[in-house]
Design a protein around this motif. Sequence first.
Motif, short mmCIF file in Angstrom:
data_model
loop_
_atom_site.label_atom_id
_atom_site.label_comp_id
_atom_site.label_asym_id
_atom_site.label_seq_id
_atom_site.Cartn_x
_atom_site.Cartn_y
_atom_site.Cartn_z
N GLU A 152 0.83 -1.21 0.00
CA GLU A 152 0.00 0.00 0.00
C GLU A 152 0.86 1.26 0.00
O GLU A 152 0.43 2.30 -0.46
CB GLU A 152 -0.96 -0.01 1.20
CG GLU A 152 -0.32 -0.03 2.57
CD GLU A 152 0.08 -1.44 3.04
OE1 GLU A 152 0.24 -2.35 2.19
OE2 GLU A 152 0.24 -1.61 4.25
N PRO A 177 -2.07 -7.73 6.02
CA PRO A 177 -3.23 -7.76 6.91
C PRO A 177 -3.89 -6.39 7.01
O PRO A 177 -3.40 -5.42 6.41
CB PRO A 177 -2.61 -8.15 8.25
CG PRO A 177 -1.25 -7.52 8.21
CD PRO A 177 -0.81 -7.59 6.76
N GLU A 178 -4.96 -6.30 7.77
CA GLU A 178 -5.64 -5.00 7.96
C GLU A 178 -4.65 -3.93 8.41
O GLU A 178 -4.68 -2.79 7.98
CB GLU A 178 -6.74 -5.10 9.02
CG GLU A 178 -7.99 -5.86 8.61
CD GLU A 178 -8.02 -7.26 9.15
OE1 GLU A 178 -6.93 -7.79 9.43
OE2 GLU A 178 -9.11 -7.83 9.25
N GLY A 179 -3.70 -4.33 9.27
CA GLY A 179 -2.77 -3.34 9.82
C GLY A 179 -1.65 -2.99 8.85
O GLY A 179 -0.84 -2.10 9.10
N LEU A 211 -1.44 -0.90 -6.13
CA LEU A 211 -2.75 -1.11 -6.81
C LEU A 211 -3.46 0.22 -6.95
O LEU A 211 -4.68 0.28 -7.03
CB LEU A 211 -3.61 -2.07 -5.97
CG LEU A 211 -3.28 -3.56 -6.10
CD1 LEU A 211 -4.02 -4.36 -5.03
CD2 LEU A 211 -3.61 -4.11 -7.47
N ALA A 258 -8.06 -6.04 -2.12
CA ALA A 258 -6.75 -6.11 -2.78
C ALA A 258 -6.52 -7.50 -3.36
O ALA A 258 -6.01 -7.66 -4.48
CB ALA A 258 -5.65 -5.77 -1.78
N ALA A 283 -7.98 -5.60 2.63
CA ALA A 283 -7.16 -6.75 2.23
C ALA A 283 -7.92 -7.65 1.26
O ALA A 283 -7.36 -8.11 0.25
CB ALA A 283 -6.74 -7.54 3.47
N ILE A 315 -0.31 -10.50 -0.04
CA ILE A 315 -1.24 -9.46 0.45
C ILE A 315 -1.08 -9.35 1.97
O ILE A 315 -0.97 -10.36 2.66
CB ILE A 315 -2.71 -9.86 0.15
CG1 ILE A 315 -2.89 -10.21 -1.34
CG2 ILE A 315 -3.67 -8.76 0.60
CD1 ILE A 315 -3.17 -9.08 -2.26
N ARG A 371 -5.60 4.57 -3.82
CA ARG A 371 -6.55 4.32 -2.71
C ARG A 371 -6.08 3.12 -1.88
O ARG A 371 -5.46 2.21 -2.42
CB ARG A 371 -7.95 4.05 -3.29
CG ARG A 371 -8.61 5.29 -3.89
CD ARG A 371 -9.97 4.98 -4.48
NE ARG A 371 -9.90 4.06 -5.62
CZ ARG A 371 -9.53 4.44 -6.86
NH1 ARG A 371 -9.17 5.70 -7.08
NH2 ARG A 371 -9.49 3.57 -7.85
N ILE A 372 -6.39 3.17 -0.58
CA ILE A 372 -6.03 2.04 0.29
C ILE A 372 -7.20 1.06 0.26
O ILE A 372 -8.31 1.39 0.70
CB ILE A 372 -5.77 2.53 1.74
CG1 ILE A 372 -4.58 3.51 1.76
CG2 ILE A 372 -5.51 1.34 2.66
CD1 ILE A 372 -3.24 2.87 1.42
N LEU A 373 -6.95 -0.13 -0.25
CA LEU A 373 -8.03 -1.13 -0.37
C LEU A 373 -8.05 -2.02 0.88
O LEU A 373 -7.03 -2.24 1.52
CB LEU A 373 -7.78 -2.00 -1.60
CG LEU A 373 -7.51 -1.26 -2.92
CD1 LEU A 373 -7.21 -2.26 -4.03
CD2 LEU A 373 -8.66 -0.35 -3.29
N1 SAM Z 1 -3.04 -0.46 7.34
C1 SAM Z 1 -2.66 -0.09 5.98
C2 SAM Z 1 -2.75 1.42 5.80
O1 SAM Z 1 -3.67 1.99 6.39
O2 SAM Z 1 -1.98 1.92 5.01
C3 SAM Z 1 -3.65 -0.74 4.99
C4 SAM Z 1 -3.46 -2.18 4.80
S1 SAM Z 1 -4.62 -2.77 3.62
C5 SAM Z 1 -6.04 -2.70 4.55
C6 SAM Z 1 -4.28 -4.53 3.56
C7 SAM Z 1 -3.39 -4.96 2.41
O3 SAM Z 1 -4.04 -4.74 1.16
C8 SAM Z 1 -2.08 -4.24 2.29
O4 SAM Z 1 -1.10 -4.72 3.19
C9 SAM Z 1 -1.71 -4.53 0.84
O5 SAM Z 1 -1.21 -5.85 0.73
C10 SAM Z 1 -3.07 -4.43 0.15
N2 SAM Z 1 -3.34 -3.11 -0.38
C11 SAM Z 1 -4.33 -2.27 -0.03
N3 SAM Z 1 -4.31 -1.15 -0.77
C12 SAM Z 1 -3.26 -1.26 -1.63
C13 SAM Z 1 -2.71 -0.44 -2.66
N4 SAM Z 1 -3.23 0.75 -2.97
N5 SAM Z 1 -1.62 -0.89 -3.34
C14 SAM Z 1 -1.06 -2.09 -3.05
N6 SAM Z 1 -1.55 -2.93 -2.09
C15 SAM Z 1 -2.64 -2.52 -1.39
#
Ligand code: SAM
Length: 263
Positions: free
Chosen positions: A189, A215-217, A237, A247, A244, A213, A240-242
Amino acid sequence: MSLQGKAMKTRSFFVGELEKGAASVLITGDELKHLRGVLRLREGEAVTIFNGRGLVVKGVIQRIVKQAATVSVLGEDTESRESSVHVVLLQALVKGDKNDFIVQKAVELGATGIVFYAAKRTVPLLGPGRGTDRLIRWRRIAIEAAKQCGRSVIPGISLADGIEEAVAGHACPRMFKAGKGFLKIMLLESETTRTIKDMLRTAPAAKAAALLIGPEGGFTDEDVVHAAKNGFTPVSLGRRILRAETAAIAALTIVQYELDGMD
Ligand code: SAM
């Protein structure tokens, strides 16, 4: 094939013991309960049987008794719905039943393996000994998803101890030995330069990929270092933060679209 040309889909049943050349197959256990109790199929009705390892046959129900339904095999169904790309999803355990959802979507999206792992920032999920009953549950979900989407292969599902074991490929050694043309992709992310498109476009002929991929954290810095040491390339990706699970679905879909074509 046009929709009109699609053959009527007969009800599908999983029989792991089905072997090539079998003249008849016995449906027992949960599958028999479903055939008799839920679908109320009768003798003479056509069915499809798959063994989860790539073999699919067409058959007709000959006899239904309390313990089993006997199906006579008419022939192999060679129409494959498997992807041409081997994709293993290395998925950090997430909260609640979202792991079940990830299994179901990964099967529909053609994954050939799913390795769950407890990341450092994973909220402790599985108490001691809980792993086995989770694997049994996920296997059941994978069988149902394969039946629903018409796959002949049920992906292997395993639990790695931590990210170290997941990225080292212990759960799927054969694949990790694939070497050339095998992409190791870390969905990160915080990655701001390389996108998943950049990476896939550099390897259009790749036919195997591992998708990591978090975790939530999210991943820790040491996760990123460790994954890199094991040959994983961090990609984004998008901005935007997706979640898990989002993603996982997005990465699987993109890899299938780019490398298999999803046609
Ligand atoms: N706690 C992190 C934060 O707030 O930045 C978010 C983690 S996200 C909920 C869970 C996983 O989804 C990440 O570790 C990554 O593997 C994947 N992911 C979510 N958004 C992504 C992005 N924009 N690009 C790449 N991977 C992403």
